[in-house]
Scaffold this motif. Structure first.
Motif, PDB file in Angstrom:
ATOM      1  N   HIS A  21       0.827  -1.204   0.000  1.00  0.00           N
ATOM      2  CA  HIS A  21       0.000   0.000   0.000  1.00  0.00           C
ATOM      3  C   HIS A  21       0.863   1.256   0.000  1.00  0.00           C
ATOM      4  N   GLY A  22       2.011   1.208   0.709  1.00  0.00           N
ATOM      5  CA  GLY A  22       2.882   2.368   0.763  1.00  0.00           C
ATOM      6  C   GLY A  22       3.581   2.657  -0.555  1.00  0.00           C
ATOM      7  N   HIS A  23       3.934   1.592  -1.300  1.00  0.00           N
ATOM      8  CA  HIS A  23       4.685   1.763  -2.536  1.00  0.00           C
ATOM      9  C   HIS A  23       3.801   1.821  -3.788  1.00  0.00           C
ATOM     10  N   PHE A  24       2.658   1.148  -3.736  1.00  0.00           N
ATOM     11  CA  PHE A  24       1.841   1.029  -4.944  1.00  0.00           C
ATOM     12  C   PHE A  24       0.433   1.571  -4.779  1.00  0.00           C
ATOM     13  N   GLY A  25       0.039   1.862  -3.542  1.00  0.00           N
ATOM     14  CA  GLY A  25      -1.298   2.395  -3.325  1.00  0.00           C
ATOM     15  C   GLY A  25      -2.373   1.360  -3.626  1.00  0.00           C
ATOM     16  N   GLU A  26      -3.342   1.737  -4.420  1.00  0.00           N
ATOM     17  CA  GLU A  26      -4.456   0.853  -4.760  1.00  0.00           C
ATOM     18  C   GLU A  26      -3.949  -0.366  -5.525  1.00  0.00           C
ATOM     19  N   MET A  27      -4.316  -1.565  -5.054  1.00  0.00           N
ATOM     20  CA  MET A  27      -3.871  -2.798  -5.710  1.00  0.00           C
ATOM     21  C   MET A  27      -4.868  -3.294  -6.752  1.00  0.00           C
ATOM     22  N   ARG A  28      -6.035  -2.715  -6.797  1.00  0.00           N
ATOM     23  CA  ARG A  28      -7.052  -3.156  -7.755  1.00  0.00           C
ATOM     24  C   ARG A  28      -6.518  -3.048  -9.186  1.00  0.00           C
ATOM     25  N   GLY A  29      -6.643  -4.144  -9.908  1.00  0.00           N
ATOM     26  CA  GLY A  29      -6.218  -4.173 -11.292  1.00  0.00           C
ATOM     27  C   GLY A  29      -4.744  -4.472 -11.506  1.00  0.00           C
ATOM     28  N   ARG A  30      -3.952  -4.475 -10.456  1.00  0.00           N
ATOM     29  CA  ARG A  30      -2.527  -4.770 -10.593  1.00  0.00           C
ATOM     30  C   ARG A  30      -2.314  -6.284 -10.645  1.00  0.00           C
ATOM     31  N   VAL A  31      -1.374  -6.732 -11.481  1.00  0.00           N
ATOM     32  CA  VAL A  31      -1.058  -8.162 -11.560  1.00  0.00           C
ATOM     33  C   VAL A  31       0.029  -8.467 -10.531  1.00  0.00           C
ATOM     34  N   PHE A  32      -0.320  -9.306  -9.590  1.00  0.00           N
ATOM     35  CA  PHE A  32       0.547  -9.609  -8.449  1.00  0.00           C
ATOM     36  C   PHE A  32       0.818 -11.111  -8.409  1.00  0.00           C
ATOM     37  N   SER A  33       2.081 -11.489  -8.446  1.00  0.00           N
ATOM     38  CA  SER A  33       2.446 -12.906  -8.393  1.00  0.00           C
ATOM     39  C   SER A  33       2.905 -13.282  -6.991  1.00  0.00           C
ATOM     40  N   GLY A  34       2.269 -14.294  -6.422  1.00  0.00           N
ATOM     41  CA  GLY A  34       2.699 -14.836  -5.142  1.00  0.00           C
ATOM     42  C   GLY A  34       3.437 -16.146  -5.344  1.00  0.00           C
ATOM     43  N   TYR A  35       3.268 -17.061  -4.423  1.00  0.00           N
ATOM     44  CA  TYR A  35       3.836 -18.402  -4.562  1.00  0.00           C
ATOM     45  C   TYR A  35       3.066 -19.351  -3.661  1.00  0.00           C
ATOM     46  N   TRP A  36       3.126 -20.625  -3.991  1.00  0.00           N
ATOM     47  CA  TRP A  36       2.510 -21.654  -3.159  1.00  0.00           C
ATOM     48  C   TRP A  36       3.585 -22.179  -2.218  1.00  0.00           C
ATOM     49  N   PRO A  37       3.392 -22.100  -0.892  1.00  0.00           N
ATOM     50  CA  PRO A  37       4.477 -22.416   0.042  1.00  0.00           C
ATOM     51  C   PRO A  37       4.863 -23.894   0.037  1.00  0.00           C
ATOM     52  N   ILE A  38       6.163 -24.137   0.028  1.00  0.00           N
ATOM     53  CA  ILE A  38       6.719 -25.491   0.132  1.00  0.00           C
ATOM     54  C   ILE A  38       7.909 -25.440   1.069  1.00  0.00           C
ATOM     55  N   LYS A  39       8.306 -26.584   1.580  1.00  0.00           N
ATOM     56  CA  LYS A  39       9.562 -26.739   2.309  1.00  0.00           C
ATOM     57  C   LYS A  39       9.730 -25.733   3.443  1.00  0.00           C
ATOM     58  N   GLY A  40       8.649 -25.493   4.191  1.00  0.00           N
ATOM     59  CA  GLY A  40       8.733 -24.614   5.355  1.00  0.00           C
ATOM     60  C   GLY A  40       8.744 -23.133   5.043  1.00  0.00           C
ATOM     61  N   GLU A  41       8.413 -22.736   3.803  1.00  0.00           N
ATOM     62  CA  GLU A  41       8.386 -21.311   3.454  1.00  0.00           C
ATOM     63  C   GLU A  41       7.233 -20.607   4.162  1.00  0.00           C
ATOM     64  N   PRO A  42       7.356 -19.294   4.394  1.00  0.00           N
ATOM     65  CA  PRO A  42       6.228 -18.547   4.972  1.00  0.00           C
ATOM     66  C   PRO A  42       4.976 -18.705   4.110  1.00  0.00           C
ATOM     67  N   LEU A  97      -5.756 -10.048  -1.249  1.00  0.00           N
ATOM     68  CA  LEU A  97      -5.465  -9.198  -2.392  1.00  0.00           C
ATOM     69  C   LEU A  97      -6.455  -9.456  -3.532  1.00  0.00           C
ATOM     70  N   HIS A  98      -6.809 -10.731  -3.725  1.00  0.00           N
ATOM     71  CA  HIS A  98      -7.815 -11.062  -4.741  1.00  0.00           C
ATOM     72  C   HIS A  98      -9.129 -10.361  -4.429  1.00  0.00           C
ATOM     73  N   GLU A  99      -9.548 -10.407  -3.182  1.00  0.00           N
ATOM     74  CA  GLU A  99     -10.801  -9.753  -2.795  1.00  0.00           C
ATOM     75  C   GLU A  99     -10.719  -8.242  -2.994  1.00  0.00           C
ATOM     76  N   ALA A 100      -9.501  -7.696  -2.901  1.00  0.00           N
ATOM     77  CA  ALA A 100      -9.323  -6.258  -3.073  1.00  0.00           C
ATOM     78  C   ALA A 100      -9.228  -5.862  -4.544  1.00  0.00           C
ATOM     79  N   GLY A 101      -9.311  -6.840  -5.449  1.00  0.00           N
ATOM     80  CA  GLY A 101      -9.322  -6.534  -6.866  1.00  0.00           C
ATOM     81  C   GLY A 101      -8.009  -6.743  -7.592  1.00  0.00           C
ATOM     82  N   ALA A 102      -6.972  -7.208  -6.887  1.00  0.00           N
ATOM     83  CA  ALA A 102      -5.711  -7.506  -7.565  1.00  0.00           C
ATOM     84  C   ALA A 102      -5.874  -8.758  -8.427  1.00  0.00           C
ATOM     85  N   LEU A 103      -5.111  -8.824  -9.508  1.00  0.00           N
ATOM     86  CA  LEU A 103      -5.097 -10.011 -10.366  1.00  0.00           C
ATOM     87  C   LEU A 103      -3.943 -10.884  -9.892  1.00  0.00           C
TER      88      LEU A 103
END
Length: 223
Positions: free
Chosen positions: A73-94, A103-109
């Motif tokens: 939010h501090g760097h990009f502001g509104e996330m709606r419509g922005r394409v955001f890549s996450g990851y599926w956690p494996i091997k003890g990752e956060p 983020l999906h509910e907030a309108g991010a892709l």
């Protein structure tokens, strides 16, 4: 300030000055030593991560998610419509899947990366909390082949180790570096890891790409 000189060969330089490395990787012996050192560090850091109690990992994941949301939010502001890549956690990752859903509910892709061709850049496919996942490379759940392919504007990169100047020690396959090198424009990339996994250096090699920020349970780090 005069330039440093090294009496020892490059393979011994880490014992003289831990920040020394050959930026052009012109010495094959040094490159092999760096590869061996990284392999040992991956094993050490992963063992430490695996030894954490489940409750401690969950607490760290919750703290990282809160920091990440403020950072976005501090760097990009509104996330709606922005394409955001996450990851599926494996091997003890956060585990940041709750944040991806938020983020999906907030309108991010929201997208997830997957390996579709070995030793090639990652592909990013759309994900929603209702996506019926399939098993991908390394048996990681990924979006199905009919999920739309997208190019992320902002991307998370899980790290095994990290440095204060935002270099990433990954799993050794080179997929994220290869992907970042192939994307134009390159996404703003945030490494996600544990504060305890901070390293003085990873002895960067020509193929290593510096990330834009690192974020741990202690907060964000930017170069």
């Amino acid at each position: 300030m005069t330039a440093k000189t090294y009496a020892s060969p490059p393979c011994m330089a880490a014992k003289v000055d831990p920040t020394y490395f050959d930026p052009l990787a012109v010495d094959p012996e040094q490159a092999r030593d760096v590869a061996r050192w990284r392999k040992a560090e991956r094993a050490r850091l992963r063992a430490e991560r695996d030894a954490l109690p489940v409750a401690a990992r969950q607490e760290i994941g919750t703290a990282i998610a809160a920091h990440l949301l403020r950072f976005l939010h501090g760097h990009f502001g509104e996330m709606r419509g922005r394409v955001f890549s996450g990851y599926w956690p494996i091997k003890g990752e956060p585990d940041l899947r709750p944040l991806l859903a938020e983020l999906h509910e907030a309108g991010a892709l929201v997208a997830l990366p997957l390996v579709e061709v070995k030793a090639s850049p990652l592909v990013f496919r759309r994900w929603t909390p209702d996506t019926r996942m399939v098993r991908g490379d390394w048996n990681i759940p990924v979006p199905p082949p009919d999920a739309p392919v997208v190019t992320p504007e902002i991307s998370l990169a899980p790290v095994v180790g990290w440095t204060g100047d935002c270099y990433r020690l990954g799993y050794g396959g080179g997929y994220f570096d290869r992907t970042l090198a192939s994307l134009s424009p390159r996404p703003f990339t945030i490494g996600i890891g544990f504060q305890s996994a901070r390293l003085a250096t990873i002895y960067p090699q020509p193929h290593d790409i510096r990330l834009d920020a690192i974020l741990t349970e202690a907060g964000p780090v930017a170069p």
